[in-house]
Design an enzyme around this catalytic site. Structure first.
Site, PDB file in Angstrom:
ATOM      1  N   CYS A  78       0.862  -1.177   0.000  1.00 11.06           N
ATOM      2  CA  CYS A  78       0.000   0.000   0.000  1.00 11.06           C
ATOM      3  C   CYS A  78       0.898   1.226   0.000  1.00 11.06           C
ATOM      4  O   CYS A  78       1.718   1.389   0.918  1.00 11.06           O
ATOM      5  CB  CYS A  78      -0.890  -0.019   1.239  1.00 11.06           C
ATOM      6  SG  CYS A  78      -1.806   1.496   1.556  1.00 11.06           S
ATOM      7  N   CYS A 190      -1.069   3.789  -6.473  1.00 12.62           N
ATOM      8  CA  CYS A 190      -1.951   3.137  -5.502  1.00 12.62           C
ATOM      9  C   CYS A 190      -2.098   1.707  -5.987  1.00 12.62           C
ATOM     10  O   CYS A 190      -2.388   1.472  -7.169  1.00 12.62           O
ATOM     11  CB  CYS A 190      -3.311   3.827  -5.428  1.00 12.62           C
ATOM     12  SG  CYS A 190      -4.542   2.894  -4.477  1.00 12.62           S
TER      13      CYS A 190
END
Length: 268
Positions: A78, A190
């Protein structure tokens, strides 16, 4: 299931489904890899949280993962978690912690026009870590930075299982500002976006190269922690949060799609 104890060599952490392509890529290289994937649905999305919130939450999740699963290496799959908490978490545990950060160095190397787009969460875009990457590797480059929380939410809710036309429409909306700006490299910063990387490339066309950190992260993870024969075959997916039937069904489907065993909920 919250107190279940298993041992896995590799642990992948994310706020949702974003890190699944990273975990899958490692298992493609090492099919018998022992791996646990933990989606912290309690705090999804990390991208609109403060740095202090992300550090505190990531620390709690990592502690639970260490206690229950004893991984030999942890991958923060992440970008928002990594740019905010990577150094803090590395100091917290004795095993290696690999971060996923915007692939700006790779993008600069690919760019001829030195005009680069970065698609990420809001907190990744504004964090000083990302600014440092731009300053270190992107001197002389123009960066177009954009957050797309809507697409992240759509992907989390199952966009990858919808018909391709619906997926393509969502991606096309997301890349339009970059096309209008004339970037020649687009960074997917992302991990959720990596699920539809091929559609990003299709939508931007041959004049723009789409890059992400997946291959580099997998190579680094295996270099730091080669697979061990005594830990083989077990690969599971856990989710934090309330025992919600809709969430359970969705993640059971994701787990099956990526070749993982759906293991249930983890209390953190």
């Amino acid at each position: 299931m919250s107190d279940r104890r298993e041992q896995f060599q590799y642990a992948f952490l994310d706020s949702g489904i974003g890190g699944l392509p990273y975990a899958h890529a490692l298992r493609v290289r090492v099919p018998e890899a022992s791996l646990v994937y933990v989606a912290d649905r309690v705090y999804f999305p990390y991208g609109n949280k403060s740095s202090a919130q992300i550090i505190a939450r990531a620390s709690a999740v990592l502690q639970k993962v260490q206690t229950n699963f004893s991984p030999h290496i942890v991958v923060l799959a992440c970008n928002s978690m990594s740019v905010n908490a990577l150094e803090f978490l590395r100091a917290q545990v004795s095993v290696p912690v690999v971060g996923v950060v915007p692939a700006i160095k790779q993008a600069v190397a690919c760019s001829h026009k030195k005009h680069i787009g970065v698609l990420a969460t809001q907190c990744t875009i504004t964090h000083p870590y990302t600014a440092c990457l731009r300053a270190q590797f992107g001197a002389g480059c123009v960066f177009q930075m954009r957050a797309d929380a809507r697409l992240i939410e759509c992907l989390e809710r199952g966009l990858i299982f919808e018909v391709e036309d619906m997926q393509r429409e969502a991606v096309a909306r997301s890349v339009m500002p970059f096309q209008e700006a004339g970037v020649d490299v687009l960074v997917l910063a992302c991990t959720h976006f990596v699920h539809v990387r091929h559609l990003f490339q299709d939508c931007v066309g041959t004049s723009c190269t789409v890059v992400d950190s997946l291959e580099g992260v997998v190579r680094r993870t295996l270099r730091l922690c080669p697979p061990q024969s005594q830990l083989r075959g077990n690969a599971a997916c856990y989710v934090t949060g309330a025992r919600d039937a809709v969430c359970a069904a969705r993640y059971a489907r994701y787990a099956q799609h990526f070749g993982l065993r759906w293991a249930g909920f983890l209390d953190v």
